[in-house]
Design an enzyme around this catalytic site. Structure first.
Site, mmCIF file in Angstrom:
data_model
loop_
_atom_site.group_PDB
_atom_site.id
_atom_site.type_symbol
_atom_site.label_atom_id
_atom_site.label_comp_id
_atom_site.label_asym_id
_atom_site.label_seq_id
_atom_site.Cartn_x
_atom_site.Cartn_y
_atom_site.Cartn_z
ATOM 1 N N LYS A 69 0.753 -1.180 -0.009
ATOM 2 C CA LYS A 69 -0.043 0.058 0.145
ATOM 3 C C LYS A 69 1.044 1.189 0.122
ATOM 4 O O LYS A 69 0.520 2.168 -0.616
ATOM 5 C CB LYS A 69 -0.999 -0.126 1.203
ATOM 6 N N CYS A 89 -31.691 -3.108 13.144
ATOM 7 C CA CYS A 89 -32.678 -3.194 12.151
ATOM 8 C C CYS A 89 -32.269 -4.386 11.098
ATOM 9 O O CYS A 89 -32.969 -5.024 10.494
ATOM 10 C CB CYS A 89 -33.146 -1.861 11.596
ATOM 11 N N ASP A 94 -4.240 1.338 9.292
ATOM 12 C CA ASP A 94 -5.590 0.436 9.065
ATOM 13 C C ASP A 94 -5.887 -0.185 10.433
ATOM 14 O O ASP A 94 -6.675 -1.212 10.261
ATOM 15 C CB ASP A 94 -5.480 -0.468 7.872
ATOM 16 N N ASN A 95 -5.127 -0.100 11.538
ATOM 17 C CA ASN A 95 -5.731 -0.539 12.727
ATOM 18 C C ASN A 95 -5.162 0.200 13.857
ATOM 19 O O ASN A 95 -4.502 1.199 13.903
ATOM 20 C CB ASN A 95 -4.608 -1.903 13.089
#
Length: 252
Positions: free
Chosen positions: A5, A109, A53-54
């Site tokens: 990345k 829902c 990302d963490n």
């Protein structure tokens, strides 16, 4: 796809600005790599921009920025949602000081009416089991041990209709403690019809297959897939498995 990345982001940034000088690194940032990202590295920075990302890595970078008094632009995504946070030394809270409260993993829902992934159905089944064979029976046992205390607890919680439902469930359980096994089978069939036929039929009555939203878009589209009511059949092994398991749990 298939590339680091950091290297891919560096290439994209250079395409946006050819004069940008960027060096991609594939080393994980954390306590175990402080020989790479050492004091000299952090002191050389003017600003830190996060796109990690963490949470663990974010907390670590935040702690380094606090220690070395570096401004931090924290950013992140969660599905279609995004957030950003500007953190300035001695002026704003740090990332670790202002975390959002944890969200429910599955919206209520979605789980109850519009499940579209296996984890939704697993969570629905777990909650159904807890309500039917655990939580309700705990209230019955609590009532047997101390009726006034349980009645006071019910009266202090929820709306009037929910209180009546809870008390009605306790009364039925007490009346049926010595009932024959046939009654347990009947209850199991009624639960099957309620969960897999009646509630689905009611949902489709409220939102028919051709129902459209206020924006004139099809209601049943994307992850919302219309369910189909299931009629109980004693010839279906799966239906019988449900009834047998539920009846035995009732009897137990």
């Amino acid at each position: 796809v298939g590339k680091p990345k950091s290297a891919t982001a560096a290439m994209a940034a250079r395409r946006m600005n050819g004069s940008l000088q960027v060096q991609a690194s594939e080393v994980r940032v954390g306590p175990e790599t402080e020989d790479v990202f050492d004091d000299e590295f952090w002191e050389s920075l003017d600003i830190v921009v996060n796109a990690l990302d963490n949470v663990q890595a974010r907390m670590y970078v935040d702690s380094r920025c606090v220690w070395f008094a570096k401004p931090l632009l924290e950013s992140g995504t969660l599905g279609t949602k995004a957030n950003s946070q500007v953190i300035l030394p001695h002026l704003t809270q740090s990332y670790a000081d202002s975390q959002d409260p944890p969200e429910e993993s599955i919206p209520l829902c979605t789980m109850k009416h519009f499940p579209n992934a296996i984890e939704h159905t697993i969570e629905w089944s777990r909650e159904f089991f807890e309500q039917l064979f655990s939580d309700g029976l705990k209230e019955v046992n609590a009532f047997i041990e101390d009726p006034p205390a349980l009645l006071a607890k019910v009266k202090a919680e929820g709306s009037g209709s929910s209180q009546l439902i809870r008390l009605g469930a306790i009364r039925r359980a007490l009346e049926q403690r010595d009932a024959p096994f046939d009654l347990c089978v009947r209850f199991a069939v009624m639960e099957f019809l309620d969960k897999f036929h009646d509630s689905i039929a009611q949902l489709l009555h409220t939102f028919p297959l051709d129902h459209r939203t206020g924006e004139n878009a099809a209601f049943w589209s994307g992850p919302k897939r219309p369910p189909a009511p299931i009629r109980f059949s004693a010839d279906e092994d799966l239906h019988l498995d449900f009834v047998i398991a539920a009846a035995n749990l009732y009897a137990g």
